[in-house]
Design an enzyme around this catalytic site. Structure first.
Site, PDB file in Angstrom:
ATOM      1  N   ASP A  11      36.169  43.878  29.966  1.00  0.00           N
ATOM      2  CA  ASP A  11      35.744  44.453  30.169  1.00  0.00           C
ATOM      3  C   ASP A  11      35.815  45.991  30.576  1.00  0.00           C
ATOM      4  O   ASP A  11      37.155  46.135  30.595  1.00  0.00           O
ATOM      5  CB  ASP A  11      33.898  43.651  31.164  1.00  0.00           C
ATOM      6  CG  ASP A  11      34.921  43.293  32.764  1.00  0.00           C
ATOM      7  OD1 ASP A  11      36.078  44.283  32.581  1.00  0.00           O
ATOM      8  OD2 ASP A  11      34.120  42.790  33.368  1.00  0.00           O
ATOM      9  N   CYS A  71      39.255  41.425  33.992  1.00  0.00           N
ATOM     10  CA  CYS A  71      37.660  42.174  34.126  1.00  0.00           C
ATOM     11  C   CYS A  71      37.997  42.446  36.398  1.00  0.00           C
ATOM     12  O   CYS A  71      39.320  42.479  36.636  1.00  0.00           O
ATOM     13  CB  CYS A  71      36.818  41.276  34.248  1.00  0.00           C
ATOM     14  SG  CYS A  71      36.323  39.472  35.324  1.00  0.00           S
ATOM     15  N   GLY A  72      36.278  42.948  36.924  1.00  0.00           N
ATOM     16  CA  GLY A  72      36.623  42.778  37.761  1.00  0.00           C
ATOM     17  C   GLY A  72      37.636  42.505  39.009  1.00  0.00           C
ATOM     18  O   GLY A  72      38.800  42.332  39.807  1.00  0.00           O
ATOM     19  N   THR A  73      37.508  40.750  38.592  1.00  0.00           N
ATOM     20  CA  THR A  73      37.752  40.341  39.854  1.00  0.00           C
ATOM     21  C   THR A  73      38.133  38.272  38.710  1.00  0.00           C
ATOM     22  O   THR A  73      39.469  38.159  39.670  1.00  0.00           O
ATOM     23  CB  THR A  73      36.828  39.642  40.366  1.00  0.00           C
ATOM     24  OG1 THR A  73      36.004  38.268  39.549  1.00  0.00           O
ATOM     25  CG2 THR A  73      36.043  40.004  41.098  1.00  0.00           C
ATOM     26  N   GLY A  74      38.088  39.121  37.889  1.00  0.00           N
ATOM     27  CA  GLY A  74      39.028  37.937  36.733  1.00  0.00           C
ATOM     28  C   GLY A  74      38.483  36.084  36.351  1.00  0.00           C
ATOM     29  O   GLY A  74      38.834  35.584  35.826  1.00  0.00           O
ATOM     30  N   ILE A  75      37.163  36.740  37.779  1.00  0.00           N
ATOM     31  CA  ILE A  75      36.672  34.887  38.548  1.00  0.00           C
ATOM     32  C   ILE A  75      35.548  34.814  36.854  1.00  0.00           C
ATOM     33  O   ILE A  75      35.637  33.881  36.592  1.00  0.00           O
ATOM     34  CB  ILE A  75      35.816  34.837  39.407  1.00  0.00           C
ATOM     35  CG1 ILE A  75      36.549  35.126  40.258  1.00  0.00           C
ATOM     36  CG2 ILE A  75      34.828  33.286  39.245  1.00  0.00           C
ATOM     37  CD1 ILE A  75      35.918  35.274  41.332  1.00  0.00           C
ATOM     38  N   GLY A  76      34.878  36.178  36.218  1.00  0.00           N
ATOM     39  CA  GLY A  76      34.158  35.603  35.588  1.00  0.00           C
ATOM     40  C   GLY A  76      34.500  35.089  33.764  1.00  0.00           C
ATOM     41  O   GLY A  76      34.665  34.880  33.559  1.00  0.00           O
ATOM     42  N   ARG A 138      58.829  16.864  33.955  1.00  0.00           N
ATOM     43  CA  ARG A 138      57.390  16.961  34.999  1.00  0.00           C
ATOM     44  C   ARG A 138      56.416  16.429  34.365  1.00  0.00           C
ATOM     45  O   ARG A 138      55.258  16.152  34.262  1.00  0.00           O
ATOM     46  CB  ARG A 138      56.805  18.394  35.535  1.00  0.00           C
ATOM     47  CG  ARG A 138      56.420  18.017  36.725  1.00  0.00           C
ATOM     48  CD  ARG A 138      56.409  19.425  37.535  1.00  0.00           C
ATOM     49  NE  ARG A 138      56.098  19.130  39.017  1.00  0.00           N
ATOM     50  CZ  ARG A 138      54.937  19.562  39.825  1.00  0.00           C
ATOM     51  NH1 ARG A 138      54.005  20.185  38.534  1.00  0.00           N
ATOM     52  NH2 ARG A 138      54.598  19.014  40.820  1.00  0.00           N
TER      53      ARG A 138
END
Length: 172
Positions: A11, A71-76, A138
């Site tokens: 973004d 993005c700003g936090t990666g969360i969205g 694993r």
């Protein structure tokens, strides 16, 4: 080993970091950027959803196997990406979780926050994720992947255009 095909998206907040990591992927990781979705700064707020759709569908159509969303936090971006069938996205800001996201959970998409990580730290997190493929040896990781697939089958409709196994089966 051939070039790893990767998609990139951001973004407006993530644009500068995405450009830095794009250059790093090309010069230091020998990656092939097959999709680079940039905001046009005049777009409406819907552009993150459009970016996520284009990146996730590139993976689903087997145009690439990995992607980076910033993005700003990666969360969205992470929340949106995990709504797509077969997509496993991880929002991380340190190296150990980045490594485990790919090695244990086979996360195809790394979501980063431009307001969280400086560029040098972001490169280290990217390295930890990019350099550690899923571990088919694993047992707990393989079982967890099957659980993800079972939940997905109950919750999401598989698109007709899926072009590969999305990493649910080991390829030769």
């Amino acid at each position: 080993m051939g070039k790893v095909k990767i998609a990139l998206g951001c973004d407006p907040v993530g644009y500068e970091l995405k450009e830095i990591l794009k250059e790093y992927l090309i010069t230091e990781k020998n990656a092939e950027i097959v999709l680079d979705v940039n905001p046009t700064f005049e777009e409406s707020y819907n552009s993150p959803a459009d970016t996520t759709t284009r990146v996730c569908e590139a993976i689903q159509k087997d145009e690439c196997r990995l992607a980076l969303l910033i993005c700003g936090t990666g969360i969205g971006f992470c929340h949106m990406a995990n709504c797509f069938w077969g997509i496993r996205a991880a929002n991380v800001s340190e190296c150990y979780s980045a490594e485990r996201a790919r090695k244990s959970a086979d996360a195809q998409i790394l979501c980063l926050g431009a307001r969280i990580l400086a560029s040098e730290a972001a490169k280290k997190v990217l390295d930890a994720w990019y350099d550690e493929p899923f571990s088919w040896t694993r047992e707990s990781s393989v079982k967890n992947k099957k659980f993800f697939q079972e939940i997905e089958a109950r919750q999401l409709e598989k698109p007709d255009f899926i072009a590969w196994g999305m990493g649910y089966e080991q390829e030769d």
